[in-house]
Scaffold this motif. Sequence first.
Motif, PDB file in Angstrom:
ATOM      1  N   GLY A   1      41.768  -7.973  21.842  1.00 35.08           N
ATOM      2  CA  GLY A   1      41.789  -6.994  20.759  1.00 35.08           C
ATOM      3  C   GLY A   1      41.453  -7.608  19.419  1.00 35.08           C
ATOM      4  N   LEU A   2      41.951  -8.819  19.170  1.00 36.96           N
ATOM      5  CA  LEU A   2      41.634  -9.518  17.918  1.00 36.96           C
ATOM      6  C   LEU A   2      40.144  -9.835  17.860  1.00 36.96           C
ATOM      7  N   ALA A   3      39.587 -10.338  18.961  1.00 39.08           N
ATOM      8  CA  ALA A   3      38.156 -10.660  18.983  1.00 39.08           C
ATOM      9  C   ALA A   3      37.319  -9.406  18.720  1.00 39.08           C
ATOM     10  N   ARG A   4      37.726  -8.281  19.299  1.00 38.14           N
ATOM     11  CA  ARG A   4      37.007  -7.024  19.067  1.00 38.14           C
ATOM     12  C   ARG A   4      37.135  -6.595  17.607  1.00 38.14           C
ATOM     13  N   PHE A   5      38.313  -6.748  17.050  1.00 38.76           N
ATOM     14  CA  PHE A   5      38.529  -6.408  15.639  1.00 38.76           C
ATOM     15  C   PHE A   5      37.625  -7.246  14.742  1.00 38.76           C
ATOM     16  N   LEU A   6      37.523  -8.538  15.026  1.00 38.54           N
ATOM     17  CA  LEU A   6      36.700  -9.433  14.214  1.00 38.54           C
ATOM     18  C   LEU A   6      35.220  -9.137  14.364  1.00 38.54           C
ATOM     19  N   ASP A   7      34.822  -8.627  15.526  1.00 41.90           N
ATOM     20  CA  ASP A   7      33.425  -8.229  15.722  1.00 41.90           C
ATOM     21  C   ASP A   7      33.095  -6.952  14.945  1.00 41.90           C
ATOM     22  N   THR A   8      34.110  -6.159  14.658  1.00 41.75           N
ATOM     23  CA  THR A   8      33.907  -4.845  14.044  1.00 41.75           C
ATOM     24  C   THR A   8      34.086  -4.876  12.534  1.00 41.75           C
ATOM     25  N   TYR A   9      35.028  -5.679  12.055  1.00 38.62           N
ATOM     26  CA  TYR A   9      35.383  -5.664  10.631  1.00 38.62           C
ATOM     27  C   TYR A   9      35.253  -7.057  10.021  1.00 38.62           C
ATOM     28  N   GLN A  10      34.817  -7.096   8.779  1.00 36.24           N
ATOM     29  CA  GLN A  10      34.736  -8.353   8.054  1.00 36.24           C
ATOM     30  C   GLN A  10      36.137  -8.798   7.623  1.00 36.24           C
ATOM     31  N   LEU A  11      36.344 -10.115   7.578  1.00 37.34           N
ATOM     32  CA  LEU A  11      37.632 -10.643   7.123  1.00 37.34           C
ATOM     33  C   LEU A  11      37.657 -10.662   5.595  1.00 37.34           C
ATOM     34  N   ASP A  12      37.728  -9.472   5.013  1.00 37.85           N
ATOM     35  CA  ASP A  12      37.770  -9.398   3.563  1.00 37.85           C
ATOM     36  C   ASP A  12      39.145  -9.828   3.056  1.00 37.85           C
ATOM     37  N   THR A  13      39.189 -10.194   1.793  1.00 39.94           N
ATOM     38  CA  THR A  13      40.452 -10.562   1.145  1.00 39.94           C
ATOM     39  C   THR A  13      40.809  -9.562   0.046  1.00 39.94           C
ATOM     40  N   ASN A  14      40.187  -8.383   0.097  1.00 38.02           N
ATOM     41  CA  ASN A  14      40.423  -7.355  -0.927  1.00 38.02           C
ATOM     42  C   ASN A  14      41.838  -6.796  -0.817  1.00 38.02           C
ATOM     43  N   GLN A  15      42.514  -6.728  -1.926  1.00 39.00           N
ATOM     44  CA  GLN A  15      43.853  -6.140  -1.963  1.00 39.00           C
ATOM     45  C   GLN A  15      43.901  -5.098  -3.078  1.00 39.00           C
ATOM     46  N   PHE A  16      44.635  -4.027  -2.827  1.00 40.43           N
ATOM     47  CA  PHE A  16      44.634  -2.888  -3.737  1.00 40.43           C
ATOM     48  C   PHE A  16      46.053  -2.390  -3.968  1.00 40.43           C
ATOM     49  N   ILE A  17      46.195  -1.532  -4.960  1.00 41.60           N
ATOM     50  CA  ILE A  17      47.437  -0.789  -5.185  1.00 41.60           C
ATOM     51  C   ILE A  17      47.111   0.688  -5.050  1.00 41.60           C
ATOM     52  N   ILE A  18      47.810   1.369  -4.155  1.00 38.15           N
ATOM     53  CA  ILE A  18      47.559   2.776  -3.901  1.00 38.15           C
ATOM     54  C   ILE A  18      48.502   3.622  -4.754  1.00 38.15           C
ATOM     55  N   PRO A  19      47.977   4.531  -5.563  1.00 37.67           N
ATOM     56  CA  PRO A  19      48.861   5.415  -6.335  1.00 37.67           C
ATOM     57  C   PRO A  19      49.740   6.250  -5.408  1.00 37.67           C
ATOM     58  N   SER A  20      50.918   6.542  -5.829  1.00 32.19           N
ATOM     59  CA  SER A  20      51.841   7.338  -5.016  1.00 32.19           C
ATOM     60  C   SER A  20      51.300   8.753  -4.828  1.00 32.19           C
ATOM     61  N   ILE A  21      51.349   9.217  -3.582  1.00 28.46           N
ATOM     62  CA  ILE A  21      50.888  10.569  -3.287  1.00 28.46           C
ATOM     63  C   ILE A  21      51.760  11.613  -3.981  1.00 28.46           C
ATOM     64  N   LYS A  22      53.021  11.264  -4.237  1.00 26.12           N
ATOM     65  CA  LYS A  22      53.935  12.189  -4.912  1.00 26.12           C
ATOM     66  C   LYS A  22      53.592  12.340  -6.391  1.00 26.12           C
ATOM     67  N   ASP A  23      53.100  11.251  -6.995  1.00 26.58           N
ATOM     68  CA  ASP A  23      52.784  11.291  -8.422  1.00 26.58           C
ATOM     69  C   ASP A  23      51.426  11.930  -8.699  1.00 26.58           C
ATOM     70  N   ASP A  24      50.444  11.582  -7.877  1.00 28.70           N
ATOM     71  CA  ASP A  24      49.084  12.089  -8.108  1.00 28.70           C
ATOM     72  C   ASP A  24      48.331  12.040  -6.786  1.00 28.70           C
ATOM     73  N   SER A  25      48.351  13.132  -6.036  1.00 28.97           N
ATOM     74  CA  SER A  25      47.740  13.141  -4.701  1.00 28.97           C
ATOM     75  C   SER A  25      46.233  12.947  -4.771  1.00 28.97           C
ATOM     76  N   ALA A  26      45.580  13.497  -5.789  1.00 27.60           N
ATOM     77  CA  ALA A  26      44.121  13.351  -5.912  1.00 27.60           C
ATOM     78  C   ALA A  26      43.749  11.886  -6.125  1.00 27.60           C
ATOM     79  N   ALA A  27      44.461  11.214  -7.046  1.00 26.69           N
ATOM     80  CA  ALA A  27      44.196   9.791  -7.290  1.00 26.69           C
ATOM     81  C   ALA A  27      44.501   8.963  -6.051  1.00 26.69           C
ATOM     82  N   CYS A  28      45.560   9.355  -5.326  1.00 25.92           N
ATOM     83  CA  CYS A  28      45.938   8.636  -4.106  1.00 25.92           C
ATOM     84  C   CYS A  28      44.810   8.688  -3.078  1.00 25.92           C
ATOM     85  N   TYR A  29      44.271   9.867  -2.844  1.00 25.83           N
ATOM     86  CA  TYR A  29      43.227   9.994  -1.819  1.00 25.83           C
ATOM     87  C   TYR A  29      41.885   9.440  -2.293  1.00 25.83           C
ATOM     88  N   ASP A  30      41.609   9.511  -3.578  1.00 21.22           N
ATOM     89  CA  ASP A  30      40.387   8.878  -4.099  1.00 21.22           C
ATOM     90  C   ASP A  30      40.446   7.366  -3.889  1.00 21.22           C
TER      91      ASP A  30
END
Length: 530
Positions: free
Chosen positions: A188-217
Motif C-alpha cells: 500500500g505504501l509503494a502504491r501511495f508513493l507511485d500515485t502521490y508526490q512526497l510533498d512537504t506542504n503544510q497548511f492551516i485549515i479555517p474552521s468550518i464553524k467560523d467560515d465554511s466558504a473559506a474552509c472549503y476554498d
Amino acid sequence: MFYRVLIFAFFVTLLSCSGEERVWTEAELGWSEIISNKFDSTEALVYEDDTLLAGKEVLNFYKEQGFLPIWTSKNNLTTPGSTMLNLVDSSYDHGFLPEMFHAEQIHKNLDSSFADVEMLLSNAFYLFITHIQEGCIDSSDYSYVWKKDSIDFLIEDELNRVVSGEPVDSVIIGHAPVFWDYQQLQKGLARFLDTYQLDTNQFIIPSIKDDSAACYDKTKEVLMAHGFADSLDLQTDSIFIERLKAFQKINGLKDDAVVGKWTSRALEKSNMDRFYQAAVSLEKWRWKSAYPDRYIRVNIPEYSLYFYNGDTLKAKHRVIVGAYATQTPEFHATMRRMVTNPFWHVPYSISSTEILYAARRDTAYFGKKGYKLFKSGNQVDPTTVDWSKIKQWNFPYRVRQDGGSGNSLGRIKFLFPNPHSVFVHDTPTKRLFMNDVRAYSHGCVRLHQPFDLAKVMLETDQHEVVRDTLDSLIIRGTHQVLELNDPFDVFIEYISATGDSSSHIRFHPDVYGRDERYADSTFRKIVTNQ
C-alpha cells in the motif's frame, strides 16, 4: 597481491551455492587490486566525517575476500550493483530513507570513484538486510540504530549468495516480515508513493464553524497541493466532493465530505508526514515475533479488535479506546475469563473526582446511576455524607455499580489480568461506535457487539456455556464468571497506518501522537542532519 587475490577468488568460488562455478575475469581481478590498494590499510570507512555504520564489517569482508568486486567494474555498475542502487533509491517503498544508505554519496562517487561506490553499496546491503528484518529504531529512546546484534543470520553468507548469482533484491526482501498485515501495508505504501508526490506542504485549515466558504476554498487548495485533485476536478462541485471523500477514506476517516476536526488535521499534514507514519508502522511490524495460534489483537488507532483462531479471522469488532488524557496503554496479557452482568468497581481516580463532584451537586446521583457506597467494607447511605467536607485527596470510600443495562461496563466484560487494570467490555453508550475517531474511555476498551465475540470465544474454547446459555445469563441479569478452558493471548497495539486486502494504505489519526514522536526522533532527524 595478485597471488593473494587468486587464492581468495578460489575461496569465493567454493562458497558459491548456485551449483555453478564463479569464474573471475582478469578485469575483475585487476579492479579488485585497485580497490585493495585504496582500502587495504584503512581501518574504517569514513565519508564527510561520518563513519559508516557497517564500515568496519564491510572492510573486514573485503579483506577476507581479497577485495573482489560485487557491485562495480572499473567504470560501471554491475547488474547486482544497479539493482542495489535502485533498492537504495526506492527504499521509501519499504519505509526507509535513502539517506540511511548514503544515497547522495553513492551518486556523487558514480562520477568520480567506483571504488568508493563499491564500499558504499556493500554498507547499504549490510544495513538494508538488517533493517528490513529487525527494524532500525531503538524503541527505548527512538534513535536510529543498526541492529547487527539482533539478527539470526550471517550477512556475509547473504552477500555470498549475491556473489554466486542470486538476485540481490530477492536476497534482501526475503528477510522482510511475513505478516500479512506488513505485506499489505508495504504494498500500500509503494502504491501511495507511485500515485502521490512526497510533498512537504503544510497548511492551516479555517474552521468550518467560523467560515465554511473559506474552509472549503482552502480545502480545494490543499487537495491540489497534496496531489489528491487537479484544477479541473475542483471546477465541479460533485467531483470535488468525490476527491474529498477519497482523501478522507485514505486517511482513515468517515467519507462524509465534512471538513471537521480530524479531516482538517489530515489536510494540514504533508504527504511526507504520511510517509513517516507508514514508515513507523512498518517498523513496528519488524519488532514482532510470530503470533500464537489463538489471540485477540486490538489496534488502538484503527479502533478495531481482531480475534484469530489459527489462520482464520473469527471476529472483527469496532472498539472505543482511551481519551488522550486517559490513554489505553500497549501491552501483552492472557485472556482468562469473561463475566456476565458485571459489577463495576469504580477506580479511585474516577470516584474521587467525577463521582465526588457529582455527589456534591446531587446526593441522589448514586441512586440514579445504580452506585453503592462502601467504607471499610460496610455499605454507606450517600445521603448521610456531608460531601462538602470530602476532598479528592482524602476520599475514604469505594464505589460500586451493580450489574444491569445501565452499568458502565454493559452486560459483559472480558478479563485478561494486567498491571494497567485494562479490560474489554460492553457499554450502554452505543451511539459512539458510529464515530470514525473513537477515543472516549478512561483507558479500557469498549466493544461493539460484544456477545458475538463472547459466543465465538466460547465455541473455540469448547466451553460448556453455549450460545443459548449465554443469552439466558444475560437476559436474566445473572452475574457469573466464565473461566476459559484454554486461556489465550491478548495484544493491545498502536499501529497508525494499515493496509487492506486490496493493498490500499490507510493513515489512521495518530490520536495519541505516539508515532509522531518516533518520526520526529528518527526519520525527521535523519533528513534534518543531512
